[in-house]
Design a protein around this motif. Sequence first.
Motif, PDB file in Angstrom:
ATOM      1  N   GLY A 173       0.807  -1.213   0.000  1.00  0.00           N
ATOM      2  CA  GLY A 173       0.000   0.000   0.000  1.00  0.00           C
ATOM      3  C   GLY A 173       0.836   1.256   0.000  1.00  0.00           C
ATOM      4  O   GLY A 173       0.530   2.226  -0.717  1.00  0.00           O
ATOM      5  N   ASP A 176       2.318   1.754  -3.427  1.00  0.00           N
ATOM      6  CA  ASP A 176       1.297   2.254  -4.365  1.00  0.00           C
ATOM      7  C   ASP A 176       1.076   3.754  -4.172  1.00  0.00           C
ATOM      8  O   ASP A 176       0.955   4.508  -5.145  1.00  0.00           O
ATOM      9  CB  ASP A 176      -0.024   1.513  -4.158  1.00  0.00           C
ATOM     10  CG  ASP A 176       0.037   0.068  -4.640  1.00  0.00           C
ATOM     11  OD1 ASP A 176       0.948  -0.257  -5.434  1.00  0.00           O
ATOM     12  OD2 ASP A 176      -0.824  -0.728  -4.217  1.00  0.00           O
ATOM     13  N   ASP A 177       1.012   4.194  -2.907  1.00  0.00           N
ATOM     14  CA  ASP A 177       0.787   5.616  -2.633  1.00  0.00           C
ATOM     15  C   ASP A 177       1.944   6.467  -3.143  1.00  0.00           C
ATOM     16  O   ASP A 177       1.737   7.586  -3.646  1.00  0.00           O
ATOM     17  CB  ASP A 177       0.605   5.839  -1.127  1.00  0.00           C
ATOM     18  CG  ASP A 177      -0.734   5.312  -0.622  1.00  0.00           C
ATOM     19  OD1 ASP A 177      -1.628   5.069  -1.465  1.00  0.00           O
ATOM     20  OD2 ASP A 177      -0.885   5.147   0.601  1.00  0.00           O
ATOM     21  N   SER A 180       1.834   6.528  -7.107  1.00  0.00           N
ATOM     22  CA  SER A 180       0.700   7.280  -7.653  1.00  0.00           C
ATOM     23  C   SER A 180       0.770   8.758  -7.320  1.00  0.00           C
ATOM     24  O   SER A 180       0.015   9.560  -7.887  1.00  0.00           O
ATOM     25  CB  SER A 180      -0.605   6.701  -7.099  1.00  0.00           C
ATOM     26  OG  SER A 180      -0.695   6.928  -5.698  1.00  0.00           O
ATOM     27  N   ARG A 182       0.097   9.951  -4.323  1.00  0.00           N
ATOM     28  CA  ARG A 182      -0.765  10.252  -3.179  1.00  0.00           C
ATOM     29  C   ARG A 182       0.051  10.590  -1.940  1.00  0.00           C
ATOM     30  O   ARG A 182      -0.433  11.240  -1.025  1.00  0.00           O
ATOM     31  CB  ARG A 182      -1.690   9.064  -2.873  1.00  0.00           C
ATOM     32  CG  ARG A 182      -2.774   8.820  -3.917  1.00  0.00           C
ATOM     33  CD  ARG A 182      -3.799   7.798  -3.432  1.00  0.00           C
ATOM     34  NE  ARG A 182      -3.204   6.487  -3.257  1.00  0.00           N
ATOM     35  CZ  ARG A 182      -3.150   5.563  -4.206  1.00  0.00           C
ATOM     36  NH1 ARG A 182      -3.653   5.827  -5.413  1.00  0.00           N
ATOM     37  NH2 ARG A 182      -2.596   4.382  -3.982  1.00  0.00           N
ATOM     38  N   LEU A 183       1.296  10.138  -1.907  1.00  0.00           N
ATOM     39  CA  LEU A 183       2.211  10.459  -0.811  1.00  0.00           C
ATOM     40  C   LEU A 183       3.467  11.084  -1.400  1.00  0.00           C
ATOM     41  O   LEU A 183       4.098  10.512  -2.291  1.00  0.00           O
ATOM     42  CB  LEU A 183       2.576   9.196  -0.026  1.00  0.00           C
ATOM     43  CG  LEU A 183       3.645   9.360   1.060  1.00  0.00           C
ATOM     44  CD1 LEU A 183       3.162  10.329   2.147  1.00  0.00           C
ATOM     45  CD2 LEU A 183       3.989   8.009   1.682  1.00  0.00           C
TER      46      LEU A 183
END
Length: 211
Positions: A173, A176-177, A180, A182-183
């Motif tokens: 996870g 992935d963040d 992408s 997102r982090l």
Amino acid sequence: MSRPITPLALTVLRMLCDGPMHPYEMQQRIRDHAYDHAVKITHGSLYHSVERLASCGLIEPLETSREGRRPERTVYAVTTAGRDAAQFRLAELLSRPTEEFPLFGTGLAFINLLPESEVARHLRSRAVALEAALAGHQTAHDSLLKQGIERYKLIDQEWLIARLRCELDFVRGLGDDLESGRLTWKDNETRAICHPRPRPRPQLNDDKGAS
């Protein structure tokens, strides 16, 4: 003992609760029962732990023998105090969470020292290693169950498998963040260096809050 019983000392006491034996026999039993998967054990540390337990009166020598040119072997037995100490320490380990400092947590604490893309790449490598470890431990666990080994003897393996699964999900996870977007910490690098991380706020006791 003035200090808490170490995991290795508890291992020695547990084995001697099954009957007297000498340290060489303990080493063999450790391998046979895979205790070294749960406790860090070396040849020297085992003998040191045996000597310390004996000096504290938790185990006692029964007899010493020699076969041919082999070194003398002393057979030890657990004392009543040793059995009581082992049971007390086991109760502590099961009932009280202990703050530990895993190395992976250290890496996560300083994660922004590396670029996001590099961290994501390292996490993917970690995920591959975790997948392999998980598969290996699961296969070994299932094989032992099929051989008729009682489940209570494999509970530490169940816990290890559960931890590996949890860490694998977390690592995937987080990767992935990062991939992408997102982090990210690109825009916060200076602020993160100049200002310390906020400390978690302590939880208020429910009883005090109700008064």
